[in-house]
Design an enzyme around this catalytic site. Structure first.
Site, PDB file in Angstrom:
ATOM      1  N   SER A 228    -174.274 100.853  41.164  1.00  8.70           N
ATOM      2  CA  SER A 228    -173.213 100.107  41.840  1.00  8.70           C
ATOM      3  C   SER A 228    -173.246 100.359  43.348  1.00  8.70           C
ATOM      4  CB  SER A 228    -171.858 100.461  41.216  1.00  8.70           C
ATOM      5  OG  SER A 228    -170.886  99.516  41.552  1.00  8.70           O
TER       6      SER A 228
ATOM      7  N   ASP B  51    -172.058  95.733  36.005  1.00 12.53           N
ATOM      8  CA  ASP B  51    -172.044  96.941  36.831  1.00 12.53           C
ATOM      9  C   ASP B  51    -172.727  98.131  36.144  1.00 12.53           C
ATOM     10  OD1 ASP B  51    -171.059  99.363  38.197  1.00 12.53           O
ATOM     11  OD2 ASP B  51    -169.742  97.964  39.247  1.00 12.53           O
TER      12      ASP B  51
END
Length: 673
Positions: free
Chosen positions: A413, A532
């Site tokens: 991320s 993510d």
């Protein structure tokens, strides 16, 4: 020291898996279950002794996490022999030779060991031939490292090379590897070549020229005078030994020769000749690892797939001990690297650029290969955390200032974003400048924008705007074009597995890794929907562990429960202070204060806060487990902050600097171990 039983509960609850340990990576599920039943997990604190020199051997140990030291005492002083890291094992030499321990082992950090008692160890070897073969193959070298004459401190490594590239290219690879080893380690290196001179591909400018090949059938391997006529001292410091090996009767002489050379040299690099049935392949029985230097064609990969299986099953090599190095392609590939890895059932270790056309990148890759072989790779893991991840910039600033040599990065991320920028050559000063270019007025429009709104059932935003923003920095750059290797993780919504990107377009990997569920649309990649990376792997230490990186610094910026309590108190106190000042200045605020408070409380529970805070609660718990495998953990937590404050980079960066400086002595100790 604490003992507790090992089983499936440990694997699921603590995040440890036998498949992640290199020694067991080629075993079948039934064989792994057998070891599971007989193994206990043992916890050690820094300074705890595992066993003492001179005591009877009663167990075999495999390192799950932490750093351990092998040492001896002489005249009241401790002499460190070697350091051992996750995936390494010890204790088998004394068990197999039925001798007392010739050295002591203690914990240099908090760590976990798998312990297999002596009786169970011997039973397991009887029932799992591949494991027995692996330990037998490496036993001689480990005796040399720890228990042999002289008890040298430097670990001896024996690496073999075979491939489908030209003899000239394979020879140059080993020459460059030997040269770089001399520069990096100051150790003694020998290149042993089984190619006949007529086919060896030795360049005209290779000086000095070898005078003759060593004929095993005519010499006594342990007699230095017999070796001297064929041994060549090369200008860069390594020695070159061409060998002629024709008959099975020479097997014992080959074994004796390699054993003799392990006492004289720290690294033995062996170039194998011919097909897999060639006599030179018997050198694999004494090799610690093997490099396969492959032509990038599909045919080469299909040809070598059976050989890899044979290396695993006939010679006992684990997947981490087979290093596939692929010559970079000049034209469009027939198959993607992912498809080629499926053919081999093995990850590609490195993509090797052209030595002549891409000299800088070539030597960068060779430096990485060298440091991996020497066991000195230093990895940096940057965790997820939205705006909190801007602290990674401060961490990098200190590492740059202190000249800490980062060899590879892994990120998830926001951590993936910072890792990719740094891997592409953007230093901390440039990263800080870029971060500070975002303010309250322009951050939304640069990263998202009103035109990026999407139907909410896919996610509030398409992600097109942030893709364009990232392309302004990376363009179509691929992972192979980065200055420093980077691994980026995402989560497959299709298979619920972690997806690791290390090939293809960097921007595509970043778009996948930052696809916050509910906020950005999932990213479509090769038939999968990716979200993510922090959902399953918010601190991807395991990615570097699985590729054999021995020394790892991890940065976790996620707030834990205690941090969130402290943050709430801090923010409440700040609001009271601000409110008091405003009420003293404004009569209308005093009148509408209750209404304003209700509005503020109402909007603090908006959908974006709900999504992000819920995700980060979960990510913190996962990161806590993953961080246990890091050698140094940095936690730059900013309490006076919000996950969306990308426009206020300075406070995050300063905290990253402060926390890294607190750990800098530990990082420097890690470097020299």
């Amino acid at each position: 020291m604490a003992l507790f039983s090992f089983g499936r509960k440990l694997e699921a609850g603590k995040g440890y898996s036998f498949q992640d340990i290199s020694l067991f990576s080629t075993l079948s599920p039934s064989e792994i279950r057998l070891i599971e039943k007989k193994t206990r997990l043992v916890e050690f604190k820094r300074g705890d002794a595992v066993y003492q020199e001179g005591t009877p051997a009663d167990a075999f140990y495999v390192i799950v996490s932490g750093r351990f030291r092998v040492f001896q005492k002489s005249r009241g002083e401790e002499k460190t022999l070697i350091y051992l890291y996750r995936g390494d094992y010890f204790g088998e030499s004394s068990l197999l030779t039925d001798q007392v321990h010739s050295a002591s082992v203690d914990a240099r950090s908090d760590g976990l060991l798998l312990r297999l008692d002596k009786a169970d160890f011997l039973k397991v070897l009887a029932e799992i031939p591949e494991l027995s073969m692996h330990l037998s193959r490496t036993l001689g070298h480990r005796l040399t490292k720890v228990e042999g004459p002289g008890r040298r401190k430097q670990e001896v490594k024996v690496a073999a090379l075979y491939g489908s590239v030209s003899p000239a290219d394979s020879f140059q690879f080993l020459v460059d590897l030997a040269t770089q080893l001399i520069l990096e380690t100051k150790c003694r290196v020998i290149l042993i070549d089984f190619y006949p001179f007529a086919e060896a591909g030795i360049p005209e400018d290779f000086h000095p020229k070898p005078r003759q090949r060593l004929q095993l059938s005519r010499i006594e391997p342990g007699r230095e005078s017999d070796l001297k006529p064929a041994l060549v001292e090369c200008p860069s410091g390594f020695q070159f030994l061409p060998v002629q090996y024709d008959h099975e009767a020479d097997d014992k002489k080959l074994s004796s020769l390699l054993t003799f050379l392990t006492y004289r040299f720290d690294f033995l690099l062996i170039r194998l000749y011919g097909q897999k049935g060639d006599p030179s392949f018997r050198a694999l029985k004494q090799s610690d690892l093997v490099y396969l230097l492959l032509h990038p064609s599909e045919g080469a990969f299909r040809e070598f797939a059976p050989l890899i299986k044979e290396l695993e099953h006939s010679f006992g090599f684990t997947k981490n001990e087979i290093k596939v190095v692929v010559a970079e392609e000049d034209s469009s590939p027939e198959l993607s690297y992912e498809e080629k890895e499926k053919l081999l059932d093995l990850k590609i270790f490195q993509i090797l650029p052209s030595r002549n056309r891409k000299s800088e990148r070539y030597h960068g890759v060779m430096r990485f290969v060298t440091r991996e072989l020497a066991g000195t790779l230093l990895g940096l893991v940057l965790g997820s955390g939205a705006a909190y991840g801007l602290a990674h910039v401060g961490v990098l600033r200190v590492l740059e200032k202190e000249n800490i040599p980062i060899d590879i990065l892994a990120g998830s991320s926001m951590g993936a974003l910072i890792a990719a920028f740094w891997g592409a050559g953007y230093r901390s000063g440039e990263l800080e400048k870029t971060a500070k270019s975002l303010d309250k007025r322009n951050a939304f429009f640069k990263l998202i924008g009103f035109g990026d709104f999407s139907l909410a059932h896919h996610g509030f935003f398409h992600g097109r705007q942030i893709t364009r923003y990232l392309e302004s920095f990376f363009g179509n750059r691929t992972f192979q074009e980065l200055h420093t290797p980077v691994k980026i993780v995402a989560t497959s919504l299709t298979s619920s597995q972690v997806v690791v990107f290390d090939t293809g377009r960097v921007v595509d990997a970043l778009r996948a890794s930052i696809s916050i569920p509910g906020i950005f649309r999932p990213f479509h990649h090769r038939g999968e929907l990716l979200i993510d990376g922090g959902i399953l792997d918010p601190l991807p230490v395991d990615v570097l562990v699985n590729m054999g990186v021995k020394k790892i610094i991890a940065v976790n910026v996620l707030l834990g429960p205690g941090d969130r309590v402290q943050k709430s108190r801090f923010q409440a106190e700040r609001r009271r202070k601000i409110l008091k000042e405003r009420l003293e200045r404004s009569s209308w605020r005093r009148t509408f204060h209750p209404l304003l408070e209700r509005i503020n409380n109402h909007f603090s529970g908006n959908i974006f806060n709900v999504i992000m805070n819920t995700i980060q609660f979960m990510e913190y718990e996962i990161a806590e487990v993953l961080s246990q495998e890091a050698d140094v953990l940095i936690e730059p937590i900013v309490h006076d902050a919000h996950w969306a404050e990308f426009y206020d980079a300075e406070k995050f960066i300063k905290e990253g600097e402060r926390k890294t400086m607190e750990q800098i002595d530990e990082i420097k100790r890690l470097l020299v171990e």
